[in-house]
Motif scaffolding. Structure first.
Motif: not given
Length: 280
Positions: A61-85
């Motif tokens: 999911l792009m971070k700006t997209e609407d989140k699914p119901a289960d992700l809204k209820q439990n944000p820990c279902l998702g992990i965020t991508t980071k790029l280190e330059n």
């Protein structure tokens, strides 16, 4: 030979432990801009990150997209991508990291490198190399192992190079990975094609098809097996991030359902508008 087997065994253990850790996450969240870039999807890094994760079976999911119901209820279902330059003067270096809902790094890839002089080519090549760590995880979401927001923070898992592994050992492993990735790429590009619900468009005397995908659309020239561009949905489908091999911009449909693409041409030093006319 003994060092090669030791290195392979060590890498295997690391990949397995990391894979088990990531199996408890259902979603990969991808920002539209990384910290070291100044524009949305600059160098096509964000859309390429999404594409590469989707190829490996991750639900992105792009971070700006609407989140699914289960992700809204439990944000820990998702992990965020980071790029280190970590780039230097002569070498582009990228490290892919994944952060959990607490802000902890739970996965660190190997460092992807490129000596290409063109920034876009170099960053994309380095990202693909860093992504080799993801390919070896054999990810499969396990709902029984899902993390809840009220449990202790998970332990960080990092991909580290084996200190005793010599340079030729790493090269041997890289050659194997590259051969596998070529096979995967040939197989997975077919997933963009769809037999039903394909719209056809005409531009510059050629016919194109727009095939719907989970993240948006793939734009194909007639009889081509790979897309010439990908369209990533934003704003609830009102517009799309447009990415081709040579250009990046935005895309949308006009009132007649024609596909309109807008991008800035560096060669012409001006904004370009392309209209793909819907074929009845």
């Amino acid at each position: 030979m003994r060092k090669l087997l030791t290195a392979l065994f060590t890498f295997g253990v690391i990949f397995i432990s990391a894979g088990q850790s990531l199996n408890q996450y259902k979603y990969i969240l991808i920002p539209e801009t990384y910290e070291f870039t100044g524009e949305v999807d600059q160098y096509r890094l964000n859309s390429m990150t999404k594409f590469l994760f989707e190829k490996e079976g991750f639900n992105t999911l792009m971070k700006t997209e609407d989140k699914p119901a289960d992700l809204k209820q439990n944000p820990c279902l998702g992990i965020t991508t980071k790029l280190e330059n970590n780039s230097g003067i002569f070498v582009t270096k990228l490290v892919l990291k994944l952060e959990d809902c607490y802000g902890n790094v739970v996965f660190t890839s190997k460092e992807g490198r490129s000596r290409e002089k063109d920034f876009e080519v170099a960053f994309q090549e380095a990202l693909r190399e860093a992504f080799e760590s993801i390919k070896k995880l054999d990810y499969l979401y396990d709902s029984s192992a899902s993390i809840s927001a009220n449990i202790p923070q998970p332990k960080q898992v990092e991909i580290e190079e084996e200190p005793e592994a010599e340079e030729e050992v790493e090269e041997d492993i890289q050659e194997i990975i590259e051969e596998e990735s070529e096979i995967i790429l040939e197989e997975d590009t077919e997933s963009y094609e769809s037999e039903e619900g394909v719209n056809r468009y005409r531009y510059a005397g050629k016919i194109y098809s727009l095939n719907e995908t989970e993240e948006g659309y793939g734009l194909y020239q007639e009889n081509a097996s790979e897309p010439i561009a990908i369209l990533i949905e934003t704003e609830g489908g009102k517009s799309f991030i447009y990415n081709s091999l040579t250009n990046q911009g935005i895309a949308y449909f006009d009132s007649q359902d024609n596909l309109i693409v807008e991008y800035f041409s560096r060669q012409e030093n001006k904004k370009v508008l392309v209209k793909y006319e819907l074929v009845d």
